[in-house]
Design an enzyme around this catalytic site. Structure first.
Site, PDB file in Angstrom:
ATOM      1  N   LYS A  80     -72.469 -17.527 -27.186  1.00  0.00           N
ATOM      2  CA  LYS A  80     -71.691 -16.568 -27.996  1.00  0.00           C
ATOM      3  C   LYS A  80     -70.440 -17.246 -28.567  1.00  0.00           C
ATOM      4  CE  LYS A  80     -69.578 -13.029 -29.613  1.00  0.00           C
ATOM      5  NZ  LYS A  80     -69.978 -12.306 -30.799  1.00  0.00           N
ATOM      6  N   CYS A 135     -62.331 -11.622 -32.738  1.00  0.00           N
ATOM      7  CA  CYS A 135     -63.277 -12.620 -32.226  1.00  0.00           C
ATOM      8  C   CYS A 135     -62.962 -14.047 -32.663  1.00  0.00           C
ATOM      9  CB  CYS A 135     -64.681 -12.231 -32.668  1.00  0.00           C
ATOM     10  SG  CYS A 135     -65.183 -10.608 -32.060  1.00  0.00           S
TER      11      CYS A 135
HETATM   12  N1  LIG Z   1     -65.193  -6.042 -32.632  1.00  0.00           N
HETATM   13  C1  LIG Z   1     -66.181  -6.888 -32.834  1.00  0.00           C
HETATM   14  O1  LIG Z   1     -66.547  -7.177 -33.946  1.00  0.00           O
HETATM   15  C2  LIG Z   1     -66.923  -7.543 -31.690  1.00  0.00           C
HETATM   16  C3  LIG Z   1     -68.179  -8.100 -31.924  1.00  0.00           C
HETATM   17  C4  LIG Z   1     -68.858  -8.712 -30.870  1.00  0.00           C
HETATM   18  C5  LIG Z   1     -68.269  -8.757 -29.608  1.00  0.00           C
HETATM   19  N2  LIG Z   1     -67.056  -8.198 -29.413  1.00  0.00           N
HETATM   20  C6  LIG Z   1     -66.493  -8.228 -28.070  1.00  0.00           C
HETATM   21  O2  LIG Z   1     -66.708  -6.930 -27.502  1.00  0.00           O
HETATM   22  C7  LIG Z   1     -65.620  -6.585 -26.635  1.00  0.00           C
HETATM   23  C8  LIG Z   1     -65.020  -5.268 -27.079  1.00  0.00           C
HETATM   24  O3  LIG Z   1     -64.458  -5.440 -28.353  1.00  0.00           O
HETATM   25  P1  LIG Z   1     -64.111  -4.190 -29.288  1.00  0.00           P
HETATM   26  O4  LIG Z   1     -63.796  -4.750 -30.614  1.00  0.00           O
HETATM   27  O5  LIG Z   1     -65.155  -3.145 -29.156  1.00  0.00           O
HETATM   28  O6  LIG Z   1     -62.767  -3.692 -28.578  1.00  0.00           O
HETATM   29  P2  LIG Z   1     -62.044  -2.261 -28.778  1.00  0.00           P
HETATM   30  O7  LIG Z   1     -60.617  -2.485 -28.427  1.00  0.00           O
HETATM   31  O8  LIG Z   1     -62.408  -1.685 -30.097  1.00  0.00           O
HETATM   32  O9  LIG Z   1     -62.735  -1.325 -27.669  1.00  0.00           O
HETATM   33  C9  LIG Z   1     -62.571  -1.504 -26.318  1.00  0.00           C
HETATM   34  C10 LIG Z   1     -62.426  -0.133 -25.653  1.00  0.00           C
HETATM   35  O10 LIG Z   1     -62.355  -0.333 -24.243  1.00  0.00           O
HETATM   36  C11 LIG Z   1     -61.486   0.655 -23.713  1.00  0.00           C
HETATM   37  N3  LIG Z   1     -61.058   0.233 -22.372  1.00  0.00           N
HETATM   38  C12 LIG Z   1     -59.990  -0.514 -22.010  1.00  0.00           C
HETATM   39  N4  LIG Z   1     -59.975  -0.678 -20.673  1.00  0.00           N
HETATM   40  C13 LIG Z   1     -61.057  -0.013 -20.185  1.00  0.00           C
HETATM   41  C14 LIG Z   1     -61.573   0.179 -18.878  1.00  0.00           C
HETATM   42  N5  LIG Z   1     -60.987  -0.365 -17.791  1.00  0.00           N
HETATM   43  N6  LIG Z   1     -62.700   0.928 -18.723  1.00  0.00           N
HETATM   44  C15 LIG Z   1     -63.316   1.471 -19.802  1.00  0.00           C
HETATM   45  N7  LIG Z   1     -62.863   1.313 -21.064  1.00  0.00           N
HETATM   46  C16 LIG Z   1     -61.750   0.574 -21.247  1.00  0.00           C
HETATM   47  C17 LIG Z   1     -60.374   0.741 -24.736  1.00  0.00           C
HETATM   48  O11 LIG Z   1     -59.679   1.969 -24.620  1.00  0.00           O
HETATM   49  C18 LIG Z   1     -61.150   0.603 -26.046  1.00  0.00           C
HETATM   50  O12 LIG Z   1     -61.478   1.863 -26.599  1.00  0.00           O
HETATM   51  C19 LIG Z   1     -64.646  -7.766 -26.698  1.00  0.00           C
HETATM   52  O13 LIG Z   1     -64.911  -8.649 -25.642  1.00  0.00           O
HETATM   53  C20 LIG Z   1     -64.993  -8.431 -28.015  1.00  0.00           C
HETATM   54  O14 LIG Z   1     -64.671  -9.799 -28.032  1.00  0.00           O
HETATM   55  C21 LIG Z   1     -66.371  -7.576 -30.412  1.00  0.00           C
HETATM   56  C1  LIG Z   2     -70.776 -16.122 -35.993  1.00  0.00           C
HETATM   57  C2  LIG Z   2     -70.398 -14.830 -36.640  1.00  0.00           C
HETATM   58  O1  LIG Z   2     -70.773 -14.605 -37.767  1.00  0.00           O
HETATM   59  N1  LIG Z   2     -69.631 -13.954 -35.929  1.00  0.00           N
HETATM   60  C3  LIG Z   2     -69.295 -12.636 -36.451  1.00  0.00           C
HETATM   61  C4  LIG Z   2     -67.773 -12.416 -36.340  1.00  0.00           C
HETATM   62  O2  LIG Z   2     -67.465 -11.236 -37.046  1.00  0.00           O
HETATM   63  P1  LIG Z   2     -66.178 -11.179 -38.025  1.00  0.00           P
HETATM   64  O3  LIG Z   2     -66.118  -9.887 -38.703  1.00  0.00           O
HETATM   65  O4  LIG Z   2     -64.995 -11.633 -37.265  1.00  0.00           O
HETATM   66  O5  LIG Z   2     -66.633 -12.372 -39.037  1.00  0.00           O
HETATM   67  P2  LIG Z   2     -66.336 -12.732 -40.543  1.00  0.00           P
HETATM   68  O6  LIG Z   2     -66.919 -11.770 -41.497  1.00  0.00           O
HETATM   69  O7  LIG Z   2     -66.768 -14.145 -40.675  1.00  0.00           O
HETATM   70  O8  LIG Z   2     -64.766 -12.642 -40.693  1.00  0.00           O
HETATM   71  C5  LIG Z   2     -63.873 -13.373 -39.870  1.00  0.00           C
HETATM   72  C6  LIG Z   2     -62.650 -13.807 -40.668  1.00  0.00           C
HETATM   73  O9  LIG Z   2     -62.979 -14.930 -41.462  1.00  0.00           O
HETATM   74  C7  LIG Z   2     -62.644 -14.706 -42.825  1.00  0.00           C
HETATM   75  N2  LIG Z   2     -63.635 -15.406 -43.658  1.00  0.00           N
HETATM   76  C8  LIG Z   2     -64.973 -15.148 -43.484  1.00  0.00           C
HETATM   77  C9  LIG Z   2     -65.922 -15.793 -44.231  1.00  0.00           C
HETATM   78  C10 LIG Z   2     -65.512 -16.747 -45.200  1.00  0.00           C
HETATM   79  O10 LIG Z   2     -66.313 -17.366 -45.917  1.00  0.00           O
HETATM   80  N3  LIG Z   2     -64.170 -16.994 -45.334  1.00  0.00           N
HETATM   81  C11 LIG Z   2     -63.225 -16.345 -44.590  1.00  0.00           C
HETATM   82  O11 LIG Z   2     -62.041 -16.608 -44.751  1.00  0.00           O
HETATM   83  C12 LIG Z   2     -62.702 -13.172 -42.959  1.00  0.00           C
HETATM   84  O12 LIG Z   2     -61.929 -12.745 -44.057  1.00  0.00           O
HETATM   85  C13 LIG Z   2     -62.128 -12.744 -41.628  1.00  0.00           C
HETATM   86  O13 LIG Z   2     -60.719 -12.787 -41.585  1.00  0.00           O
HETATM   87  O14 LIG Z   2     -67.391 -12.262 -34.979  1.00  0.00           O
HETATM   88  C14 LIG Z   2     -68.007 -11.111 -34.355  1.00  0.00           C
HETATM   89  C15 LIG Z   2     -67.348 -10.900 -33.005  1.00  0.00           C
HETATM   90  O15 LIG Z   2     -67.736 -11.834 -32.065  1.00  0.00           O
HETATM   91  C16 LIG Z   2     -69.502 -11.379 -34.279  1.00  0.00           C
HETATM   92  O16 LIG Z   2     -70.137 -10.324 -33.565  1.00  0.00           O
HETATM   93  C17 LIG Z   2     -70.031 -11.516 -35.717  1.00  0.00           C
HETATM   94  O17 LIG Z   2     -71.407 -11.809 -35.698  1.00  0.00           O
END
Ligand SMILES: NC(=O)c1ccc[n+]([C@@H]2O[C@H](COP(=O)([O-])OP(=O)(O)OC[C@H]3O[C@@H](n4cnc5c(N)ncnc54)[C@H](O)[C@@H]3O)[C@@H](O)[C@H]2O)c1
Ligand SMILES: CC(=O)N[C@@H]1[C@@H](OP(=O)(O)OP(=O)(O)OC[C@H]2O[C@@H](n3ccc(=O)[nH]c3=O)[C@H](O)[C@@H]2O)O[C@H](CO)[C@@H](O)[C@@H]1O
Length: 437
Positions: A203, A257
């Site tokens: 990841k 992320c």
């Molecule tokens: N946002 C993304 O695009 C994305 C994508 C892939 C993976 N992730 C990963 O997924 C995880 C969550 O990210 P997110 O963006 O959904 O975060 P988020 O902040 O949107 O959501 C997390 C939620 O967890 C709750 N929370 C906090 N402590 C808690 C507890 N002890 N028990 C239950 N709930 C609790 C918070 O109130 C919040 O609503 C992170 O590790 C992140 O790196 C995020």
């Molecule tokens: C490997 C991968 O794809 N991972 C994704 C990523 O999601 P994300 O929304 O963070 O990813 P991006 O859309 O890339 O945006 C990130 C930032 O990069 C800037 N950007 C992007 C493209 C570009 O050509 N030039 C830029 O400058 C953009 O503006 C923004 O600030 O992490 C998630 C959590 O782990 C994953 O789940 C999800 O798959």
């Protein structure tokens, strides 16, 4: 199956909806009462229309948002994993707190899945040992696996079903249990990692890869500027080669992320080099944007700048680690020019007006600023008498702005389009100096 999802933010909510829509009995526990009550009232927080429908369907299918956890056959943990700048370590406080909660409700035979992104080794070490506070042993009494979430914000509903998944358990039986749970729901392939630590590493590798590739594009933008050419033309032409696919430059990389996951990879290793440089290049893009701005207006002290976009990218509402906010901080750190009113307010603690050299106006139509902490203003207030407009998120709403309307409001017709998302000719025709990264 009864499933308790711990944390129903961006990822947990979509995941809970996925399982509920597939017929599972899902409770989404979150300590954020406002979030839970909004959901119970049928009002999911999202700018993605498809996701809204997906969640509303899940609520109709019995998905239950809750401010208390419950016993369940499967506990799925989707809590935040921020990076602690001071210790330069992942802040695992939320993961550990969720683990302690799960431990209270854990029964022999249950399955626990960590979806949060964590440094390699976390599932097997820190998370397993917190769960074992239950008196049960991981691998013997309960199954434990890491299944990292990979959806792209902006396209969550499609990707949560169609992406391939990587699943790594702490033993073969745990991997089997987790694979059996996801397999009927997802259209993508499920890949078994040799162990949970490899799944965590994979990841982080994906996000570090993207960060490094964006850094490459950002570096090219700076180099192209030195040669007086347009980097985006050069990149488009370079990409005609069958094995070249350069990404797009911008104001830097934001979100929960990409700016932090590369550091997780280096948490127990001294070998980060290109990955570390990429982070530095991407963080430094706001300085480049400031240089472009200065190149047009001269010293920034005394200017008013409208910063459009505090979301970390276009059409999302998430402002975590956003380049727009980082750029605003940079502008706010510009000292007031000596002898000016702004300098006087800086020395009186900012009681009488804006207390920095630059009057920064922040706008974003998607980001929720209900407590006013970001200081967002409406578009007209942001633009009125501004010396420059800087676009830092490629929202569709910004593409649709009429530059002639903006011309009426600003004091100087200058736009810096950090993502090249505006219609350059329309802005030039309206009399603007148009500058892009
Ligand atoms: N946002 C993304 O695009 C994305 C994508 C892939 C993976 N992730 C990963 O997924 C995880 C969550 O990210 P997110 O963006 O959904 O975060 P988020 O902040 O949107 O959501 C997390 C939620 O967890 C709750 N929370 C906090 N402590 C808690 C507890 N002890 N028990 C239950 N709930 C609790 C918070 O109130 C919040 O609503 C992170 O590790 C992140 O790196 C995020
Ligand atoms: C490997 C991968 O794809 N991972 C994704 C990523 O999601 P994300 O929304 O963070 O990813 P991006 O859309 O890339 O945006 C990130 C930032 O990069 C800037 N950007 C992007 C493209 C570009 O050509 N030039 C830029 O400058 C953009 O503006 C923004 O600030 O992490 C998630 C959590 O782990 C994953 O789940 C999800 O798959």
């Amino acid at each position: 199956m009864k499933i308790c999802v711990h944390g129903i933010g961006y990822i947990g909510l979509a995941t809970a909806a996925l399982f509920a829509n597939a017929g599972h009995d899902v409770v989404g526990y979150d300590p954020n009462e406002r979030l839970v009550s909004e959901l119970r009232a049928g009002n999911p927080r999202t700018t993605e229309e498809e996701l809204r429908t997906f969640v509303l369907d899940a609520l109709d299918n019995g998905f239950e948002p809750a401010d208390e956890p419950v016993e369940a056959d499967c506990h799925l943990v989707c809590v935040p994993t921020p990076y602690d700048e001071e210790s330069q370590m992942a802040d695992l406080a939320y993961v550990e707190a969720a683990g302690r909660t799960v431990a209270e409700y854990l029964r022999p035979g249950d399955l626990v899945i960590l979806e949060s992104t964590v440094p390699p080794g976390t599932t097997e070490d820190a998370f397993a040992s917190v769960l074992e506070n239950s008196g049960l042993t991981a691998g013997e009494d309960f199954a434990l696996a890491h299944c990292p979430e990979m959806v792209l914000p902006g396209n969550i509903t499609y990707e949560i079903v169609h992406n391939d998944r990587i699943i790594g358990g702490i033993d073969t039986a745990s991997t089997d249990r987790a694979v059996a749970l996801y397999e009927p729901l997802v259209e993508g392939a499920i890949h078994r990692a040799p162990d949970a630590t490899t799944a965590e590493f994979v990841k982080l590798t994906q996000n570090a890869y993207r960060d490094v590739n964006i850094a490459f594009a950002n570096e090219l933008a700076r180099v192209a500027h030195d040669y007086g050419i347009r980097s985006r033309d050069a990149i488009a032409l370079a990409n005609v080669h069958p094995r070249v696919d350069v990404l797009q430059p911008g104001p830097g990389v934001g979100g929960h992320c990409l700016p932090i996951d590369p550091w997780f990879l280096g948490q127990s290793s001294d070998s980060l080099d290109i990955i570390e440089s990429a982070r530095r290049i991407n963080e430094g893009m706001v300085d480049f944007v400031a240089e472009l701005l200065e190149g047009e207006v001269g010293p920034l002290a005394g200017t008013s700048v409208a910063v459009l976009g505090v979301a970390y990218k276009g059409n999302v509402d998430d402002s975590r680690h956003s380049p727009g906010l980082r750029f605003a901080d940079l502008l706010r750190a510009v000292p007031a020019a000596s002898g000016t009113e702004a300098e006087a307010t800086a020395t009186d603690g900012g009681q009488t007006g804006h207390d920095t050299g630059v009057d920064v106006r922040l706008h974003d139509p998607y980001v929720d600023d209900h407590d006013g902490s970001l200081g967002l203003v409406d578009l007209e207030d942001a633009l009125r008498d501004a010396d420059a407009v800087v676009v830092t998120a490629a929202h569709d709403a910004y593409r649709d702005i009429d530059p002639k309307m903006v011309r009426e409001l600003v004091s100087r017709p200058l736009v810096v389009d950090t993502l090249s998302c505006l219609d350059a000719n329309a802005w030039r025709d309206a009399g603007f100096d148009y500058v892009e990264v």
